[in-house]
Design an enzyme around this catalytic site. Structure first.
Site, PDB file in Angstrom:
ATOM      1  CG  ASP A  61      50.335  61.478  73.245  1.00 35.04           C
ATOM      2  OD1 ASP A  61      51.123  61.051  72.367  1.00 35.04           O
ATOM      3  OD2 ASP A  61      49.291  60.883  73.550  1.00 35.04           O
ATOM      4  CB  SER A 137      65.869  50.851  67.406  1.00 37.36           C
ATOM      5  OG  SER A 137      66.234  49.570  67.890  1.00 37.36           O
ATOM      6  CE1 TYR A 150      61.297  50.333  69.519  1.00 35.99           C
ATOM      7  CE2 TYR A 150      62.959  48.840  68.672  1.00 35.99           C
ATOM      8  CZ  TYR A 150      62.622  49.981  69.376  1.00 35.99           C
ATOM      9  OH  TYR A 150      63.607  50.764  69.924  1.00 35.99           O
ATOM     10  CE  LYS A 154      62.192  53.502  67.908  1.00 32.75           C
ATOM     11  NZ  LYS A 154      62.366  54.881  68.396  1.00 32.75           N
TER      12      LYS A 154
END
Ligand SMILES: NC(=O)c1ccc[n+]([C@@H]2O[C@H](COP(=O)([O-])OP(=O)(O)OC[C@H]3O[C@@H](n4cnc5c(N)ncnc54)[C@H](O)[C@@H]3O)[C@@H](O)[C@H]2O)c1
Length: 259
Positions: A61, A137, A150, A154
């Site tokens: 993890d 991304s 998100y 990123k």
């Protein structure tokens, strides 16, 4: 043990296996890791059967410092730590007004803190010449009303990579970033399931049709990327062919983000 070793996080996902498969052509040992362990052993055996490299599997993890430390302990016993690919990540469509502080923190814990923890330990232990590739991304550069958390997580990865590149420029460790466009993986299956729940008309369509519509609308070149497209960019950045390239970000996205 001797030989150059590469670590891949998020290896049970859609892009991770293609990345591991591709870089197994270039390294003596590849250590594949993910928080989802079920697939890892089979994947390791499958890649080892076709590529020249030894492929080892281990749970990690990336948001947990103890699990990250354990991976590096194992890696150091198995080879000379030479490369890291930070591919673990989550991306969950959520309207801006519905993002909770918990959503935000979880996004950053995996996408950003995970990249930080893995990279910091890599820098401590790597034997140069060495290289990191971060998977960011296009969401980092193209705002998205459903992916504010998100995209921010990123974008932070890209700037973190810049700092690693600077900090390590004289010690023979490079850090670069790949920005994938749109690839049909579990991440997109989850997104389409969400969209279909919101829209009964869309819910009647096959998932593949919805995905094709998204691709057609979002990608100037009109086609989705394949995991192998991303893997090839990763392999390039990790290789000696990129020995003078650090702190860079490469979009593999059919023209979504123009830099
Ligand atoms: N698929 C796309 O279109 C796309 C586009 C741009 C960027 N990306 C990025 O590429 C990377 C891979 O995405 P994917 O499409 O393969 O998604 P995926 O969901 O198929 O795979 C992601 C993997 O990360 C793992 N993971 C999640 N949390 C983790 C944690 N805490 N520790 C370790 N592993 C963890 C998951 O178990 C999964 O195997 C992600 O960072 C994603 O943000 C994907």
């Amino acid at each position: 043990m001797t030989g150059r070793l590469a670590i891949v996080t998020g290896a049970s996902g859609g892009l991770g296996p293609a990345i591991a498969r591709r870089i197994a052509e270039d390294f003596d040992t590849v250590l594949i890791t993910d928080v989802r362990e079920e697939r890892l052993e089979t994947l390791a055996a499958e890649i080892e059967g076709t590529a020249g490299a030894r492929v080892l599997a281990m749970r990690c993890d990336v948001s947990d410092p103890a699990e990250v430390a354990a991976v590096y302990e194992a890696a150091a016993r198995e080879g000379s730590i030479a490369s890291l690919v930070n591919a673990a990540g989550i991306g969950i469509y959520t309207p801006l007004t519905e993002i909770t502080p918990e959503h935000w923190d979880r996004m950053f814990a995996i996408n950003t803190r995970g990249t930080f923890l893995m990279s910091q330990e890599f820098v401590r232990r790597a034997e140069p010449p060495a290289a990191i590739v971060n998977i960011s991304s296009v969401g980092a550069r193209a705002g998205n009303d459903m992916l504010a958390h998100y995209g921010a997580s990123k974008a932070a990865v890209i700037e973190f990579s810049h700092s690693v590149a600077r900090a390590c420029a004289r010690s023979g460790i490079r850090s670069n970033t790949v920005m994938p466009g749109i690839i049909f993986t579990d991440m997109w299956r989850g997104t389409i399931a969400y969209l279909q729940k919101q829209d009964p008309e869309m819910a009647k369509l096959p998932v593949e049709t919805v995905f094709a519509g998204i691709v057609d609308q979002a990608i100037p070149m009109g086609r989705a990327q394949e995991p192998e497209d991303i893997a090839e960019a990763v392999a390039f950045f990790l290789s000696d062919r990129a020995k003078n390239i650090t702190g860079q970000t490469l979009a593999v996205d059919g023209g979504i983000v123009l830099t």
